[in-house]
Design an enzyme around this catalytic site. Structure first.
Site, mmCIF file in Angstrom:
data_model
loop_
_atom_site.group_PDB
_atom_site.id
_atom_site.type_symbol
_atom_site.label_atom_id
_atom_site.label_comp_id
_atom_site.label_asym_id
_atom_site.label_seq_id
_atom_site.Cartn_x
_atom_site.Cartn_y
_atom_site.Cartn_z
ATOM 1 N N ASN A 171 0.808 -1.222 0.000
ATOM 2 C CA ASN A 171 0.000 0.000 0.000
ATOM 3 C C ASN A 171 0.843 1.274 0.000
ATOM 4 O O ASN A 171 0.316 2.371 0.186
ATOM 5 C CB ASN A 171 -0.964 0.000 1.204
ATOM 6 C CG ASN A 171 -0.235 -0.033 2.536
ATOM 7 O OD1 ASN A 171 0.993 -0.108 2.589
ATOM 8 N ND2 ASN A 171 -0.990 0.006 3.617
ATOM 9 N N HIS A 172 2.144 1.151 -0.207
ATOM 10 C CA HIS A 172 2.996 2.343 -0.278
ATOM 11 C C HIS A 172 2.794 3.044 -1.619
ATOM 12 O O HIS A 172 2.576 2.399 -2.642
ATOM 13 C CB HIS A 172 4.461 1.959 -0.081
ATOM 14 C CG HIS A 172 4.738 1.415 1.294
ATOM 15 N ND1 HIS A 172 5.856 0.696 1.600
ATOM 16 C CD2 HIS A 172 4.016 1.487 2.440
ATOM 17 C CE1 HIS A 172 5.828 0.342 2.883
ATOM 18 N NE2 HIS A 172 4.713 0.811 3.403
ATOM 19 N N GLU A 175 2.054 10.239 -4.612
ATOM 20 C CA GLU A 175 0.952 10.869 -5.342
ATOM 21 C C GLU A 175 1.193 12.352 -5.574
ATOM 22 O O GLU A 175 1.845 13.032 -4.778
ATOM 23 C CB GLU A 175 -0.369 10.709 -4.565
ATOM 24 C CG GLU A 175 -0.876 9.297 -4.534
ATOM 25 C CD GLU A 175 -2.190 9.135 -3.780
ATOM 26 O OE1 GLU A 175 -2.825 8.088 -3.970
ATOM 27 O OE2 GLU A 175 -2.584 10.045 -3.011
ATOM 28 N N HIS A 281 2.772 6.288 11.381
ATOM 29 C CA HIS A 281 1.529 5.684 11.871
ATOM 30 C C HIS A 281 1.695 4.214 12.285
ATOM 31 O O HIS A 281 0.706 3.549 12.571
ATOM 32 C CB HIS A 281 0.359 5.862 10.883
ATOM 33 C CG HIS A 281 0.592 5.393 9.485
ATOM 34 N ND1 HIS A 281 0.224 6.146 8.384
ATOM 35 C CD2 HIS A 281 1.125 4.250 8.991
ATOM 36 C CE1 HIS A 281 0.532 5.481 7.279
ATOM 37 N NE2 HIS A 281 1.063 4.330 7.617
ATOM 38 N N MET A 316 -6.660 4.651 -3.711
ATOM 39 C CA MET A 316 -6.137 5.171 -4.979
ATOM 40 C C MET A 316 -7.066 6.156 -5.687
ATOM 41 O O MET A 316 -6.598 7.070 -6.345
ATOM 42 C CB MET A 316 -5.868 4.013 -5.948
ATOM 43 C CG MET A 316 -4.636 3.232 -5.656
ATOM 44 S SD MET A 316 -4.505 1.783 -6.719
ATOM 45 C CE MET A 316 -3.780 2.475 -8.206
ATOM 46 N N HIS A 337 -5.256 6.265 10.427
ATOM 47 C CA HIS A 337 -4.126 6.492 9.507
ATOM 48 C C HIS A 337 -4.546 6.365 8.056
ATOM 49 O O HIS A 337 -3.722 6.466 7.151
ATOM 50 C CB HIS A 337 -2.985 5.521 9.809
ATOM 51 C CG HIS A 337 -3.114 4.152 9.206
ATOM 52 N ND1 HIS A 337 -4.252 3.385 9.313
ATOM 53 C CD2 HIS A 337 -2.228 3.400 8.495
ATOM 54 C CE1 HIS A 337 -4.066 2.231 8.697
ATOM 55 N NE2 HIS A 337 -2.849 2.210 8.192
ATOM 56 N N GLY A 338 -5.838 6.120 7.810
ATOM 57 C CA GLY A 338 -6.314 5.982 6.449
ATOM 58 C C GLY A 338 -7.749 5.505 6.451
ATOM 59 O O GLY A 338 -8.477 5.703 7.433
ATOM 60 N N ALA A 339 -8.145 4.857 5.366
ATOM 61 C CA ALA A 339 -9.525 4.389 5.261
ATOM 62 C C ALA A 339 -9.713 3.040 5.928
ATOM 63 O O ALA A 339 -10.762 2.763 6.500
ATOM 64 C CB ALA A 339 -9.921 4.302 3.789
#
Length: 408
Positions: A171-172, A175, A281, A316, A337-339
């Site tokens: 998942n790295h 962007e 995180h 993404m 830390h994310g979704a």
């Protein structure tokens, strides 16, 4: 004051779990894993579960575990110091070329990413010949690493220097994003790479050996721990601190190389760090909470102390957020830390079609092939629901939408 949004899961024989999960799915296996962690005798006050919580190894991803007198290596995990960096440039959307393929290619050429293993071949995700800048950066870490290796020689022959300033896999990502005012940001996600993985794996195994030696029964062997005052505790804290510093430096070096690549693609001069955030995180650190000094392990959680800036990325094809912490004591000053995943990588590859992935990443210059379906937007919880569930943990400062995405 924003209304409190957590719910409490009481754990028989353990500490409660406070969960910021209203409106987002939480799998039963994650609840079971949180329950096991909450039963560890050295947990301080309670365990906090973030809205992106999902099953991990040992401890759930998206959890905050405060402890007194012990540390659980698997609760930090093997991607030690994994985190985010974002930098706002002075560029605007109209300064970007209409076709972003050249920018994506330039970023891919500037930062080793992914992984390729073949007989006699160099891994494409590492440096074959590190630059002077990478070697100089490594010199700031080398002496401390030497001290760790002197005590634990198995960690010597790891991907350390050759992985500094590289992205990795899974998942790295790197962007290019636009914020709500059409300003251009660079954002990236990575950690301590091969050497951090080796440190995490080594000390997790060491903790399991110690538990067997001392005949300590655990609800899950991945909750093996080091008691404070033992040699292994001190060695782990030293090694994990070093890996966290490696991870932060890794992100800074990648950011510098991405900005340099952008300057070659965009003729207009620009500044690159109008605003910048660099946050872990996956890490453990000493903090003061409820008037006591404790070890706080954040596995898939970001520090959100009052006024502290953080980054919460979506998948993404989704939005991401630059946030400011509200300093909620009940969450131990933390946020998601994310979704958070709703499908395993295997499930995503089985359930999501390539056509769905292409539709869900419309408008983003990124890979649209079978190899990234495990990272497709449908594999993740809706980021808007995740943000709504933690309205008392952070305030949104900037809303970002990616236009270029480079995956590991």
């Amino acid at each position: 004051m924003t209304q409190t949004t957590f719910e409490v899961m009481n754990v028989e024989g353990g500490r409660p779990v406070k969960m910021w999960t209203r409106g987002v799915p939480v799998e039963d296996m994650a609840r079971a894993q949180l329950t096991k962690a909450a039963k560890m005798p050295f947990v301080f006050k309670h365990v906090a579960a973030m809205p992106d919580v999902h099953v991990g190894i040992g401890a759930t991803v998206g959890s905050v575990i405060p402890t007194k007198g012990a540390v659980i290596p698997a609760a930090v995990g093997v991607d030690i110091g994994c985190g985010m960096m974002a930098a706002r440039t002075t560029l605007m959307a109209h300064d970007l070329p209409d076709n972003l393929e050249g920018i994506r290619s330039a970023i891919e050429a500037a930062v080793p990413h992914g992984r390729s293993v073949g007989r006699g071949k160099r891994d494409s995700g590492s440096w074959g010949d590190p630059s002077a800048a990478i070697i100089d950066a490594w010199a700031t870490l080398a002496e401390r690493f030497g001290r760790i290796v002197a005590k634990h020689p198995r960690l010597k022959n790891t991907n350390n220097l050759t992985h500094l300033g590289t992205l990795g896999t899974g998942n790295h990502f790197i962007e290019l994003c636009l914020d709500q005012d059409a300003r251009v940001w660079v954002m990236l996600h990575s950690g301590s790479r091969g050497v951090g993985n080796a440190i995490g794996t080594y000390f997790i195994d060491l903790a399991k050996q110690d538990m067997r030696k001392w005949f300590i029964n655990l609800p899950d062997e991945d909750l093996a721990y080091f008691p404070e005052g033992t040699d292994h505790f001190d060695d782990y804290v030293e090694a994990v601190g070093w890996a966290q510093d490696f991870a932060a430096l890794n992100r800074r070096l990648m950011m510098a190389n991405v900005i340099a690549a952008l300057r070659l693609q965009i003729a207009k001069p620009f500044e690159a760090e109008a605003e910048a955030v660099n946050c872990h995180h996956n890490y453990v650190t000493r903090e003061n909470h409820f008037g006591e000094n404790v070890l706080v392990t954040r596995k898939g959680a970001v520090r959100a102390a009052k006024g502290t800036m953080g980054i919460i990325p979506g998948s993404m094809g989704a939005k991401s957020f630059i946030v400011r912490g509200l300093g909620n004591a009940e969450s131990f000053d933390s946020c998601s830390h994310g979704a958070g995943r709703v499908m395993s990588r295997t499930a995503a590859k089985k359930l999501v079609t390539l056509d769905e992935h292409i539709a869900d990443t419309a408008g983003v210059e990124c890979r649209k092939d079978e190899g990234v379906i495990d990272e497709t937007p449908k594999a993740y919880k809706p980021i808007e629901a995740v943000m709504a569930a933690q309205a008392d943990l952070v305030e949104i400062v900037h809303t970002l939408k990616q236009v270029v995405c480079v995956k590991g």
